[in-house]
Design a protein around this motif. Structure first.
Motif, mmCIF file in Angstrom:
data_model
loop_
_atom_site.group_PDB
_atom_site.id
_atom_site.type_symbol
_atom_site.label_atom_id
_atom_site.label_comp_id
_atom_site.label_asym_id
_atom_site.label_seq_id
_atom_site.Cartn_x
_atom_site.Cartn_y
_atom_site.Cartn_z
ATOM 1 N N HIS A 222 47.030 -76.845 3.397
ATOM 2 C CA HIS A 222 48.343 -77.335 2.938
ATOM 3 C C HIS A 222 48.731 -78.652 3.612
ATOM 4 N N GLU B 73 44.573 -69.538 4.425
ATOM 5 C CA GLU B 73 45.415 -69.669 3.237
ATOM 6 C C GLU B 73 44.683 -69.197 1.983
ATOM 7 N N ARG C 229 49.059 -66.041 2.954
ATOM 8 C CA ARG C 229 48.855 -66.603 4.285
ATOM 9 C C ARG C 229 48.414 -65.503 5.240
ATOM 10 N N ILE D 270 54.028 -71.782 9.890
ATOM 11 C CA ILE D 270 54.552 -72.304 8.627
ATOM 12 C C ILE D 270 55.572 -73.402 8.882
ATOM 13 N N ASP E 227 54.335 -75.973 6.019
ATOM 14 C CA ASP E 227 53.915 -75.195 4.857
ATOM 15 C C ASP E 227 55.141 -74.808 4.035
ATOM 16 N N GLY F 244 52.898 -77.158 0.566
ATOM 17 C CA GLY F 244 53.124 -78.214 1.543
ATOM 18 C C GLY F 244 53.795 -79.444 0.972
#
Length: 497
Positions: A86, A338, A349, A443, A448, A483
């Protein structure tokens, strides 16, 4: 003064030449769609991989190495840039380019005097640009009329390289991607007899029938052909006297192209074999290491070994060079992975830490049946027949499970196939909370995001055939890649390590 100056210059040149001589050559042999346990040195009772096994016996075998994506181009793009999918821009999804601002490992090595070549399956592109001389000195698909595994020109590349430079070779096989061309290109004098269906060890989540065994036997033929050419690379390096100071890495981009493997966040999709062979640099040859490794660590490791003092800040991984010096060293505690679009809409995830695997699914309503080529396979058809007859085992039924759990938790040492989800078990609530917090931190720090509109299915989930959008007047438009909402391609923070 002239004499003194000349002596100083000579000294500098001599030091530079000595340093260049100490820098290792680097060869990465990366397979296509091979699960970690389909190599003999990782316990396969079926596949014949004598050359890779020999490299492991004289090198270092990693037992806890993980991919960031179990999907061809996102995985390879992640390795070549040392970044999470991402954080690559569009390349988070299959067949999409890496953001233009991100440096590549071979570019940096080339700037530091290495001769670079990619031979075989490339599958890595740059956004709004053609990847060429700034990255690779040589690009060749490696395919010949009698070998479509893309390995045919690996030895030739070694033999014809410049002899005055260290080298970085990315040798990328098409083996063992479907559709099984090794069967018709088989040379028994090179590879030995073809694998027999009756000798195959069938994973618990596949049907044990004739069609599946035949499918797996063809797959194992491709594994063995890949092994043969890895051995040819080692022989060519030895013949030139450079094997001792060449770091040879063997791994795969994702799991086998069968149900509950390729694209999965579980070990059958995301765990990879990682064999390192480097007689001059591995201190305890013939050893194994349980040190946790992410494939984004490969690029920083190679840059350190190549003497790159100030690598670009974009590389998010950690060097595992200390593990090469001592397999007991530990360089990371957490590894993240991912699951993004690969033929089908998805957003999953995962984090691995202290022997635990925690998975979070942002699209629990959708099955994780595998990519379209797997859905079209004889092995998947056999599972569908069992499903329709209400004869699936729990392991097999997971291929079709929908809705899926929003959270999954596994203690992998006791549950190597990840079949017992402990996410709702009160006895493990504390570990789930800790891992969920780690995933949240990752994250947040890496930028992310789950876009409002992810890329939708482009293949039928039941047949694996391309969707006929003309009947619905719908356009096959791509959604937002993960992302993008946070411009993660510009974020270099690695998150927890």
């Amino acid at each position: 003064m002239k004499t003194v100056l000349a002596a100083c210059v000579l000294c500098v040149l001599s030091s530079s030449e000595a340093f260049a001589a100490e820098r290792p050559n680097i060869v990465v042999c990366i397979a296509d769609d091979i699960s970690w346990d389909d190599f003999g040195c990782y316990g396969s009772r079926t596949a014949r991989t004598p050359r890779i096994d020999a490299l492991a016996a004289n090198g270092l075998r990693f037992t806890e190495a993980y991919l960031t994506a179990s999907s061809c181009s996102p995985s390879r793009s992640s390795i070549i840039t040392g970044r999470y999918p991402h954080n690559l821009g569009p390349a988070a999804e299959l067949h999409q380019p890496i953001a233009a601002n991100i440096p590549w490992l071979p570019t940096v090595l080339r700037e530091h005097g290495y001769y670079t070549a990619v031979i075989g399956k490339n599958h890595m592109t740059r956004e709004n640009a053609k990847v060429g001389a700034e990255t690779w000195d040589l690009i060749d698909p490696g395919v010949t009329p009698d070998n479509h595994g893309a390995e045919a020109k690996w030895v030739q590349t070694i033999e014809q390289r410049p002899k005055d430079k260290p080298f970085f070779f990315w040798f990328a096989a098409v083996d063992a991607h479907r559709g099984w061309d090794a069967n018709k290109e088989w040379v028994e004098s090179k590879y030995g007899p073809q694998h027999r269906p009756q000798d195959i060890t069938v994973p618990s989540f596949l049907a044990d029938d004739a069609a599946t065994r035949e499918d797996l036997a063809s797959y194992h033929n491709e594994v063995t052909r890949f092994d043969y050419f890895v051995g040819q690379v080692a022989d060519a390096l030895a013949a030139q006297g450079v094997l001792d100071n060449t770091l040879l890495l063997v791994l795969a981009d994702n799991g086998r192209p069968f149900p509950r493997a390729k694209t999965r966040l579980h070990d059958s999709g995301m765990k990879t074999a990682l064999v390192a062979h480097w007689p001059a640099g591995i201190a305890k040859r013939g050893s194994t290491s349980a040190s946790l490794v992410s494939v984004i660590d490969i690029a920083p490791t190679l840059l350190e070994l190549a003497g790159v003092k100030s690598p670009p800040p974009s590389f998010q991984g950690l060097s595992f060079a200390p593990v090469l010096r001592d397999p007991q060293n530990i360089t990371r505690r957490h590894a993240f992975s991912e699951h993004n679009w690969h033929d089908y809409e998805a957003h999953g995830r995962a984090v691995r830490s202290d022997g635990w695997l925690y998975i979070r699914n942002a699209r629990p309503a959708l099955a994780w049946q595998g990519p379209a080529d797997s859905v079209r396979s004889p092995a998947h058809a056999a599972l569908k027949a069992l499903r329709d007859a209400n004869k699936l085992t729990p392991a097999q039924a997971d291929v079709f499970l929908a809705p899926r759990p929003n959270e999954e938790l596994y203690l992998t040492a006791k549950d190597p196939e990840q079949l017992r989800n402990l996410a709702t078990d009160p006895a493990h609530a504390a570990i789930k909370t800790r891992l969920a917090a780690l995933l949240d931190q990752w994250i947040d720090e890496t930028g992310d995001a789950v876009p409002d509109k992810l890329t939708a299915d482009t293949f039928d989930r039941e047949s694996g055939d391309p969707l006929d959008r003309s009947k619905t007047n719908a356009k096959a438009e791509r959604g937002e890649f993960p992302g993008k909402p946070k411009n993660a391609a510009r974020i270099n923070a690695p998150g927890p390590q």
